[in-house]
Scaffold this motif. Structure first.
Motif, mmCIF file in Angstrom:
data_model
loop_
_atom_site.group_PDB
_atom_site.id
_atom_site.type_symbol
_atom_site.label_atom_id
_atom_site.label_comp_id
_atom_site.label_asym_id
_atom_site.label_seq_id
_atom_site.Cartn_x
_atom_site.Cartn_y
_atom_site.Cartn_z
ATOM 1 N N GLY A 25 -7.944 -2.168 0.682
ATOM 2 C CA GLY A 25 -8.889 -1.242 1.293
ATOM 3 C C GLY A 25 -8.247 0.004 1.860
ATOM 4 O O GLY A 25 -8.848 0.707 2.684
ATOM 5 N N VAL A 26 -7.023 0.299 1.440
ATOM 6 C CA VAL A 26 -6.344 1.530 1.854
ATOM 7 C C VAL A 26 -5.809 2.197 0.588
ATOM 8 O O VAL A 26 -5.660 1.553 -0.451
ATOM 9 C CB VAL A 26 -5.187 1.262 2.840
ATOM 10 N N ASN A 27 -5.518 3.505 0.670
ATOM 11 C CA ASN A 27 -4.989 4.166 -0.519
ATOM 12 C C ASN A 27 -3.479 3.946 -0.631
ATOM 13 O O ASN A 27 -2.842 3.451 0.316
ATOM 14 C CB ASN A 27 -5.366 5.661 -0.527
ATOM 15 N N PRO A 28 -2.866 4.275 -1.785
ATOM 16 C CA PRO A 28 -1.438 3.998 -1.980
ATOM 17 C C PRO A 28 -0.516 4.603 -0.918
ATOM 18 O O PRO A 28 0.467 3.974 -0.518
ATOM 19 C CB PRO A 28 -1.155 4.586 -3.370
ATOM 20 N N GLU A 67 9.990 10.806 10.499
ATOM 21 C CA GLU A 67 10.771 9.825 9.753
ATOM 22 C C GLU A 67 9.934 9.185 8.644
ATOM 23 O O GLU A 67 10.433 8.932 7.538
ATOM 24 C CB GLU A 67 11.284 8.734 10.697
ATOM 25 N N ILE A 68 8.683 8.920 8.932
ATOM 26 C CA ILE A 68 7.787 8.348 7.921
ATOM 27 C C ILE A 68 7.648 9.312 6.754
ATOM 28 O O ILE A 68 7.757 8.922 5.581
ATOM 29 C CB ILE A 68 6.413 8.025 8.537
ATOM 30 N N ALA A 69 7.423 10.591 7.057
ATOM 31 C CA ALA A 69 7.285 11.603 6.008
ATOM 32 C C ALA A 69 8.547 11.694 5.155
ATOM 33 O O ALA A 69 8.478 11.751 3.921
ATOM 34 C CB ALA A 69 6.966 12.956 6.634
ATOM 35 N N ALA A 70 9.711 11.676 5.811
ATOM 36 C CA ALA A 70 10.982 11.790 5.085
ATOM 37 C C ALA A 70 11.215 10.587 4.188
ATOM 38 O O ALA A 70 11.671 10.726 3.047
ATOM 39 C CB ALA A 70 12.132 11.943 6.081
ATOM 40 N N THR A 122 0.622 15.523 5.525
ATOM 41 C CA THR A 122 0.104 14.414 4.712
ATOM 42 C C THR A 122 0.318 13.091 5.434
ATOM 43 O O THR A 122 -0.585 12.238 5.493
ATOM 44 C CB THR A 122 0.795 14.371 3.339
ATOM 45 N N ALA A 123 1.522 12.915 5.988
ATOM 46 C CA ALA A 123 1.818 11.692 6.729
ATOM 47 C C ALA A 123 0.913 11.571 7.949
ATOM 48 O O ALA A 123 0.384 10.493 8.239
ATOM 49 C CB ALA A 123 3.290 11.666 7.149
ATOM 50 N N THR A 124 0.714 12.674 8.651
ATOM 51 C CA THR A 124 -0.132 12.679 9.855
ATOM 52 C C THR A 124 -1.559 12.267 9.523
ATOM 53 O O THR A 124 -2.170 11.459 10.233
ATOM 54 C CB THR A 124 -0.122 14.076 10.510
ATOM 55 N N ASP A 125 -2.117 12.820 8.435
ATOM 56 C CA ASP A 125 -3.478 12.483 8.033
ATOM 57 C C ASP A 125 -3.608 11.003 7.675
ATOM 58 O O ASP A 125 -4.579 10.338 8.059
ATOM 59 C CB ASP A 125 -3.902 13.335 6.829
ATOM 60 N N SER A 126 -2.628 10.484 6.941
ATOM 61 C CA SER A 126 -2.676 9.077 6.529
ATOM 62 C C SER A 126 -2.525 8.143 7.731
ATOM 63 O O SER A 126 -3.197 7.109 7.818
ATOM 64 C CB SER A 126 -1.574 8.788 5.503
ATOM 65 N N ILE A 127 -1.655 8.519 8.659
ATOM 66 C CA ILE A 127 -1.462 7.715 9.869
ATOM 67 C C ILE A 127 -2.731 7.703 10.705
ATOM 68 O O ILE A 127 -3.128 6.661 11.246
ATOM 69 C CB ILE A 127 -0.261 8.257 10.683
ATOM 70 N N GLY A 139 -7.386 0.592 12.664
ATOM 71 C CA GLY A 139 -6.767 -0.409 13.526
ATOM 72 C C GLY A 139 -5.514 -1.058 12.963
ATOM 73 O O GLY A 139 -5.065 -2.087 13.469
ATOM 74 N N PHE A 140 -4.916 -0.434 11.930
ATOM 75 C CA PHE A 140 -3.745 -1.030 11.299
ATOM 76 C C PHE A 140 -2.420 -0.544 11.894
ATOM 77 O O PHE A 140 -1.389 -1.199 11.734
ATOM 78 C CB PHE A 140 -3.754 -0.760 9.793
ATOM 79 N N VAL A 141 -2.434 0.619 12.533
ATOM 80 C CA VAL A 141 -1.233 1.125 13.207
ATOM 81 C C VAL A 141 -1.622 1.641 14.587
ATOM 82 O O VAL A 141 -2.800 1.916 14.848
ATOM 83 C CB VAL A 141 -0.537 2.264 12.413
#
Length: 214
Positions: A37-40, A60-63, A71-76, A83-85
């Motif tokens: 239920g989440v994208n790749p 660090e996640i983006a790197a 992109t990382a910020t939007d996904s987070i 409720g996953f992070v």
């Protein structure tokens, strides 16, 4: 267009081969996403955080994923809404924030694991010796990417301060891990170890020299 009489460079053909493998990995990611239920990209973030108890900063996640910070910020943010992070302060600096998995995030990773992926089935088609050779080649390629600063230092044995390559005469278990104080073999080399502590650049180079010579 006619096929050229002479093949392209071996470098080019290896890149073509890797792109085909990458396609299968993307299929695996989409299949896991369908059940999770989440994208790749969101799933990749969950996988990355799965072995990091203290979480990681957005940068660090983006790197680590090779994506932009926005992109990382939007996904987070999407994962946080689901409720996953969750974000948590780091130390005494309120501006320092890490992103970590919630219990629901851990549960999602466990449920989302397929019985056997395309990549795993493909590797199983190789002999044990071929699997070991492939693992060593991947370690070498990842290490080269690290040294070019193309990717962050990965949590591999070859970059860890606890790793003592070819410390033993036993051909089956030549290496030693000083964290667990145990010998281990080539096919046990790790690409992502939770106990990993990066060696300083000089030590990392020395460790690699011994590993290469062995």
């Amino acid at each position: 267009m006619e096929t050229p009489k002479n093949p392209t460079s071996v470098n080019h053909r290896i890149r073509e081969g890797l792109s085909r493998i990458a396609m299968a990995l993307r299929i695996d990611e989409w299949n896991r996403s369908k059940t999770s239920g989440v994208n790749p990209t969101q799933l990749a973030i969950l996988d990355l955080l799965g072995g990091r108890q203290n979480g990681l900063a957005v940068k660090e996640i983006a790197a680590n994923l090779g994506v932009s910070q926005p992109t990382a910020t939007d996904s987070i943010a999407a994962l946080e809404r689901k409720g996953f992070v969750a974000k948590r302060s780091v130390g005494t600096d309120r501006r320092g924030v890490n992103v970590g998995l919630t219990p629901d995030g851990h549960s999602l990773l466990e449920v989302g694991e397929p019985t056997q992926s395309l990549a795993e089935r493909t590797v199983e088609a190789l002999t044990e010796h071929e699997q070991e050779d492939l693992l060593i080649m991947l370690v070498k390629m990842i290490r080269h990417l690290q040294e070019m600063d193309a990717i962050p230092i990965q949590r591999m044995c070859a970059s860890c301060r606890y790793f003592a390559p070819f410390a033993h005469s036993d051909a089956a278990k030549p290496h030693h891990c000083n964290f667990v104080d145990a010998a281990f073999g080539q096919r046990d080399l790790r690409i992502d170890c939770r106990e990993h502590e990066a060696a300083d650049p000089a030590s990392r180079a020395a460790i690699w020299d011994v590993f290469q010579q062995g």
